[in-house]
Design a protein around this motif. Structure first.
Motif, PDB file in Angstrom:
ATOM      1  N   GLN A   6     -13.579  41.752  -6.347  1.00 52.05           N
ATOM      2  CA  GLN A   6     -13.809  41.195  -7.687  1.00 52.05           C
ATOM      3  C   GLN A   6     -14.255  39.744  -7.575  1.00 52.05           C
ATOM      4  O   GLN A   6     -13.730  38.983  -6.769  1.00 52.05           O
ATOM      5  CB  GLN A   6     -12.537  41.255  -8.524  1.00 52.05           C
ATOM      6  CG  GLN A   6     -12.121  42.642  -8.912  1.00 52.05           C
ATOM      7  CD  GLN A   6     -10.864  42.655  -9.769  1.00 52.05           C
ATOM      8  OE1 GLN A   6     -10.194  41.645  -9.942  1.00 52.05           O
ATOM      9  NE2 GLN A   6     -10.537  43.818 -10.292  1.00 52.05           N
ATOM     10  N   GLY A   7     -15.225  39.376  -8.398  1.00 51.31           N
ATOM     11  CA  GLY A   7     -15.647  37.992  -8.481  1.00 51.31           C
ATOM     12  C   GLY A   7     -14.593  37.156  -9.175  1.00 51.31           C
ATOM     13  O   GLY A   7     -13.729  37.672  -9.880  1.00 51.31           O
ATOM     14  N   ARG A   8     -14.670  35.884  -8.977  1.00 51.37           N
ATOM     15  CA  ARG A   8     -13.701  34.971  -9.595  1.00 51.37           C
ATOM     16  C   ARG A   8     -14.107  34.618 -11.016  1.00 51.37           C
ATOM     17  O   ARG A   8     -15.243  34.798 -11.412  1.00 51.37           O
ATOM     18  CB  ARG A   8     -13.608  33.694  -8.772  1.00 51.37           C
ATOM     19  CG  ARG A   8     -13.135  33.939  -7.381  1.00 51.37           C
ATOM     20  CD  ARG A   8     -13.081  32.663  -6.623  1.00 51.37           C
ATOM     21  NE  ARG A   8     -12.735  32.949  -5.228  1.00 51.37           N
ATOM     22  CZ  ARG A   8     -12.619  32.054  -4.308  1.00 51.37           C
ATOM     23  NH1 ARG A   8     -12.804  30.795  -4.594  1.00 51.37           N
ATOM     24  NH2 ARG A   8     -12.313  32.393  -3.081  1.00 51.37           N
ATOM     25  N   ASP A   9     -13.160  34.095 -11.749  1.00 47.98           N
ATOM     26  CA  ASP A   9     -13.409  33.540 -13.081  1.00 47.98           C
ATOM     27  C   ASP A   9     -13.776  34.577 -14.138  1.00 47.98           C
ATOM     28  O   ASP A   9     -14.424  34.251 -15.119  1.00 47.98           O
ATOM     29  CB  ASP A   9     -14.488  32.453 -13.029  1.00 47.98           C
ATOM     30  CG  ASP A   9     -14.133  31.329 -12.085  1.00 47.98           C
ATOM     31  OD1 ASP A   9     -12.936  30.986 -12.004  1.00 47.98           O
ATOM     32  OD2 ASP A   9     -15.035  30.790 -11.424  1.00 47.98           O
ATOM     33  N   TRP A  10     -13.372  35.832 -13.950  1.00 46.54           N
ATOM     34  CA  TRP A  10     -13.626  36.857 -14.951  1.00 46.54           C
ATOM     35  C   TRP A  10     -12.312  37.291 -15.584  1.00 46.54           C
ATOM     36  O   TRP A  10     -11.348  37.572 -14.903  1.00 46.54           O
ATOM     37  CB  TRP A  10     -14.322  38.071 -14.330  1.00 46.54           C
ATOM     38  CG  TRP A  10     -15.742  37.773 -13.988  1.00 46.54           C
ATOM     39  CD1 TRP A  10     -16.217  37.304 -12.801  1.00 46.54           C
ATOM     40  CD2 TRP A  10     -16.868  37.866 -14.858  1.00 46.54           C
ATOM     41  NE1 TRP A  10     -17.565  37.119 -12.871  1.00 46.54           N
ATOM     42  CE2 TRP A  10     -17.991  37.452 -14.126  1.00 46.54           C
ATOM     43  CE3 TRP A  10     -17.030  38.271 -16.176  1.00 46.54           C
ATOM     44  CZ2 TRP A  10     -19.274  37.431 -14.675  1.00 46.54           C
ATOM     45  CZ3 TRP A  10     -18.303  38.252 -16.722  1.00 46.54           C
ATOM     46  CH2 TRP A  10     -19.406  37.833 -15.980  1.00 46.54           C
ATOM     47  N   ASN A  23     -16.742  35.814 -18.718  1.00 46.21           N
ATOM     48  CA  ASN A  23     -16.676  34.630 -17.880  1.00 46.21           C
ATOM     49  C   ASN A  23     -16.845  33.453 -18.825  1.00 46.21           C
ATOM     50  O   ASN A  23     -17.953  33.188 -19.306  1.00 46.21           O
ATOM     51  CB  ASN A  23     -17.773  34.650 -16.810  1.00 46.21           C
ATOM     52  CG  ASN A  23     -17.693  33.476 -15.872  1.00 46.21           C
ATOM     53  OD1 ASN A  23     -17.683  32.328 -16.316  1.00 46.21           O
ATOM     54  ND2 ASN A  23     -17.634  33.748 -14.598  1.00 46.21           N
ATOM     55  N   THR A  85     -17.948  40.144  -5.207  1.00 42.55           N
ATOM     56  CA  THR A  85     -18.297  39.539  -3.924  1.00 42.55           C
ATOM     57  C   THR A  85     -18.629  40.689  -2.972  1.00 42.55           C
ATOM     58  O   THR A  85     -18.027  41.761  -3.046  1.00 42.55           O
ATOM     59  CB  THR A  85     -17.131  38.720  -3.351  1.00 42.55           C
ATOM     60  OG1 THR A  85     -16.003  39.572  -3.162  1.00 42.55           O
ATOM     61  CG2 THR A  85     -16.767  37.575  -4.287  1.00 42.55           C
TER      62      THR A  85
END
Length: 89
Positions: A6-10, A23, A85
Motif C-alpha cells: 500500500q502507498g502512504r498517505d491514503w 489522499n 509501492t
C-alpha cells in the motif's frame, strides 16, 4: 517477482464491497470495486503478485491466467497514481 504494498498517505473507507480512498495532501479521490478493495486489503503487508493472484483465485470465480493479467494491469494503474509501492524482489 514484483512485491506490492500500500502507498502512504491514503485514507480508506469501505462502502459495502467497494472501497473509497482519499489522499488529502494531493486532493485525490479513488473508488475501488470489490476486486480492487480485496487487493488493497491483501497488500496491507507487501505481497508478491503471485500470492495476490492465488488469494483472488480462491475468493473469486476467475482462472489463474486471467487473474494474473488483470492484477498486473491493475497494479500498473495503481502505481501510476501513487496508490501502491512496487519492488522487484
Amino acid at each position: 517477482m514484483r512485491v506490492i504494498g500500500q502507498g502512504r498517505d491514503w485514507i480508506s473507507s469501505e462502502l459495502g464491497d467497494e472501497l473509497m480512498m482519499m489522499n488529502i495532501e494531493r486532493g485525490i479521490y479513488v473508488g475501488l470495486n470489490a476486486m480492487g478493495a480485496h487487493i488493497w486489503r491483501l497488500i496491507e503487508a507487501p505481497r508478491a503478485v503471485g500470492d495476490i493472484c492465488a488469494a483472488l483465485v480462491d475468493a473469486f470465480e476467475v482462472d489463474a491466467g486471467t487473474c494474473r493479467a488483470e492484477v498486473e494491469a491493475f497494479v500498473d494503474k495503481m502505481e501510476a497514481r501513487g496508490l501502491v509501492t512496487v519492488e522487484e524482489a
